[in-house]
Design an enzyme around this catalytic site. Structure first.
Site, PDB file in Angstrom:
ATOM      1  N   ALA A 108      57.158  21.357  44.363  1.00  0.00           N
ATOM      2  CA  ALA A 108      55.947  21.333  43.956  1.00  0.00           C
ATOM      3  C   ALA A 108      55.354  20.051  43.977  1.00  0.00           C
ATOM      4  CB  ALA A 108      55.864  21.862  42.300  1.00  0.00           C
ATOM      5  N   GLY A 144      61.401  23.372  44.911  1.00  0.00           N
ATOM      6  CA  GLY A 144      60.803  24.700  45.320  1.00  0.00           C
ATOM      7  C   GLY A 144      60.889  24.624  46.982  1.00  0.00           C
ATOM      8  N   GLU A 149      64.091  26.564  47.086  1.00  0.00           N
ATOM      9  CA  GLU A 149      63.788  27.951  47.037  1.00  0.00           C
ATOM     10  C   GLU A 149      63.435  28.803  48.039  1.00  0.00           C
ATOM     11  OE1 GLU A 149      63.662  28.060  42.380  1.00  0.00           O
ATOM     12  OE2 GLU A 149      61.947  26.787  42.978  1.00  0.00           O
ATOM     13  N   GLU A 170      65.417  20.231  39.415  1.00  0.00           N
ATOM     14  CA  GLU A 170      64.172  20.419  38.269  1.00  0.00           C
ATOM     15  C   GLU A 170      64.857  20.099  37.067  1.00  0.00           C
ATOM     16  OE1 GLU A 170      63.400  23.670  41.489  1.00  0.00           O
ATOM     17  OE2 GLU A 170      65.262  22.553  40.591  1.00  0.00           O
TER      18      GLU A 170
END
Length: 266
Positions: free
Chosen positions: A73, A118, A121, A141
């Site tokens: 992000a 992310g 991910e 994170e």
């Protein structure tokens, strides 16, 4: 869908032939981090793939430049957001990653550089991944007081096992492409600069097979892993039987009999 990238500000779409789409995250100045615009665009691409099922047979997903696949992000954007806007950014990114996971065609990640948070991910949401030998990966994170929220806790534990997922997520420690391969997170480590080409070569091989065979096999593997073994075996039998009268099977048998390469269509 065409190869024209004009509808997108932060993505580049390129037709590379044989039914393969090269999809590039294109914010190299920000390590290809996901802001709301890129997340919305990424979800839009996969919505178009669902709406136009004949357009492509396989997707290769990579990042612009050599430094990063995707840094996760966009934290600079997040710093400017509060309340509903911050929630909207999270939902947009999580939705984009889910769109990759639910792609109607196979997706190969070509991890050209760092894949953090992310970004990793996204890699985990692809069918499988190749990585450059210089790539680094991490779910970082917890180091900023949150946790993976785009599928990381669920996908990584299924791919690498619960103990490995806990180590990776709870420490936030970056790891190498070689470690990622040993743990089953990436299938192949490629020399620098070759990862996209090798992923495209594999994508073309997938795309050369009958669309229905690829779709049914892919579904049986993924859905079957969510079931007990008996149910998974029944799912496989049902999928196999759907192919017995397919045009792809008929052409494959004819090509074998006539000792020629098959010519699959549709």
């Amino acid at each position: 869908m065409s190869g024209d990238s004009s509808p997108y500000r932060n993505l580049v779409l390129k037709e590379v032939g044989d039914g393969v789409l090269l999809l590039t995250l294109n914010r190299p100045q920000a390590a290809n981090a996901l802001d709301r615009q890129m997340a919305t665009e990424l979800a839009s691409v996969f919505a178009r793939l669902r709406a136009e099922p004949e357009a492509w047979r396989c997707v290769v997903l990579t990042g612009a430049g050599e430094r990063a696949f995707c840094a996760g992000a966009d934290l600079k954007e997040r710093e400017t957001l509060a309340g509903p806007d911050a929630e909207a950014q999270y939902l947009a990114i999580a939705g984009a990653i889910r769109a990759v996971l639910e792609s109607p065609v196979p997706v190969i990640a070509a991890v050209n550089g760092a894949a953090y948070a992310g970004g990793l991910e996204i890699v985990l949401s692809c069918d499988f991944a190749y990585a450059a030998d210089t790539a680094r990966l991490a779910l970082t994170e917890v180091a900023i007081g949150i946790m993976p929220g785009g599928g990381g806790t669920q996908l990584l534990s299924r791919i690498a096992g619960e103990p490995r997922a806990k180590e990776i997520i709870l420490t936030g420690r970056p790891f190498s492409a070689t470690e990622a391969q040993a743990w089953g997170i990436v299938n192949r480590v490629c020399p620098g600069g070759q990862v996209v080409a090798e992923a495209i070569e594999t994508a073309r091989r997938i795309a050369s097979n009958p669309r229905l065979s690829v779709s049914q096999a892919r579904h049986a593997i993924h859905a079957g892993l969510q079931m007990d073994l008996g149910s998974g075996l029944q799912l496989e039998r049902d999928a196999y039987q759907r192919l017995l009268t397919s045009a792809g099977r008929k052409e494959g048998l004819a090509a074998f009999k006539e000792k020629r390469p098959p010519r699959f269509e549709g």
